[in-house]
Design an enzyme around this catalytic site. Structure first.
Site, short mmCIF file in Angstrom:
data_model
loop_
_atom_site.label_atom_id
_atom_site.label_comp_id
_atom_site.label_asym_id
_atom_site.label_seq_id
_atom_site.Cartn_x
_atom_site.Cartn_y
_atom_site.Cartn_z
N ARG A 11 0.87 -1.07 -0.14
CA ARG A 11 -0.13 0.08 0.06
C ARG A 11 0.87 0.98 -0.07
O ARG A 11 1.89 1.27 0.37
CB ARG A 11 -0.92 0.03 1.46
N HIS A 12 0.46 2.00 -0.65
CA HIS A 12 1.14 3.55 -0.77
C HIS A 12 1.34 4.09 0.73
O HIS A 12 0.77 3.68 1.83
CB HIS A 12 0.57 4.58 -1.55
N GLY A 13 2.32 5.08 0.82
CA GLY A 13 2.34 5.84 2.04
C GLY A 13 1.59 6.63 2.63
O GLY A 13 0.44 6.52 1.84
N TRP A 17 -5.13 12.68 4.37
CA TRP A 17 -6.38 12.00 4.65
C TRP A 17 -6.35 10.87 5.46
O TRP A 17 -7.11 10.67 6.36
CB TRP A 17 -7.31 12.06 3.19
N GLY A 25 -9.97 7.37 -1.74
CA GLY A 25 -10.37 6.93 -3.06
C GLY A 25 -9.53 7.18 -4.24
O GLY A 25 -8.58 7.33 -4.44
N ARG A 61 0.14 9.21 -5.24
CA ARG A 61 0.47 8.83 -3.94
C ARG A 61 1.16 7.38 -4.18
O ARG A 61 2.11 7.21 -3.64
CB ARG A 61 -0.59 8.81 -2.74
N GLU A 85 -7.55 3.10 -6.89
CA GLU A 85 -7.97 2.73 -5.75
C GLU A 85 -9.66 3.07 -6.15
O GLU A 85 -10.06 3.54 -6.97
CB GLU A 85 -7.82 3.67 -4.63
#
Length: 209
Positions: A11-13, A17, A25, A61, A85
């Site tokens: 998963r991205h950093g 948010w 999203g 991201r 996403e």
């Protein structure tokens, strides 16, 4: 002889948010300082473990999270639109608690079965699962016998994992409460579509505090 591909899912950093537990999203939200540090840790991990290729979601991201790994490996990342996403509809940029305060019945239905009762205006989770699964299979097919770092997103990857592992999609929030930012989840896919989960949420670095 069966040829399998190992997908190293990350998963991205962290983003602004996500630090507040808001749904990002399809909104293109940048990384926080912590998120950039997580990306650098993923880059150091890649320098040691040497995956053969890097694929990312088209959202910034994910691209930014993969960049240190690409630099460490000297490779150009591949973009896969199917790894973006899920669209969370009216909850984009909001927390589940905020949504529940306004529409408690809809929030309760989502908590009970997020696939049967998605957020208003959201992408159909079953369609997102099919999209993510197809994307991961395309990545695997492009790299038979290799190890590939794939940087994408929390909900999309959890739905795809459920689909690939024959777990009911409506259970994705319970079975996989979350994928940690920039941690590695190792998935093996063979050319027949069979999947095996080898590890989940393995940190790139040990806590050095």
């Amino acid at each position: 002889m069966s040829t399998s591909t190992t997908l190293l899912l990350a998963r991205h950093g962290q983003t602004i948010w996500h630090a507040e537990n808001r749904y990002a999203g399809v909104s293109d939200i940048g990384l926080t300082d912590e998120g950039r540090a997580q990306a650098e840790a993923l880059g150091r991990w890649a320098a040691v473990h040497r995956p053969d290729a890097v694929w990312t979601s088209p959202l910034s991201r994910a691209i930014a999270t993969a960049d240190p790994a690409c630099r460490a490996l000297g490779v150009t990342p591949h973009r896969e639109p199917g790894l973006r996403e899920c669209d969370f509809g009216v909850v984009e940029g909001r927390t589940l608690a905020e949504f529940a305060a306004e529409v408690p019945d809809a929030a309760e239905a989502f908590r009970a079965d997020p696939v049967a009762f998605p957020f208003p205006g959201a992408e159909d989770p079953a369609a997102a699962a099919a999209r993510g699964t197809a994307a991961l299979r395309r990545v695997a097919a492009a790299h038979p016998g290799e190890r590939v770092l794939v940087v994408a997103h929390n909900t999309l990857l959890r739905l795809a994992l459920c689909a690939l592992l024959s777990i009911p999609l409506g259970e994705y929030r319970r079975v996989f409460p979350r994928l940690r930012n920039a941690a590695i989840t190792e998935l093996r896919l063979d050319e027949h579509g069979s999947a095996a989960l080898l590890s989940l949420n393995v940190p790139c670095e040990q806590d050095r505090s």
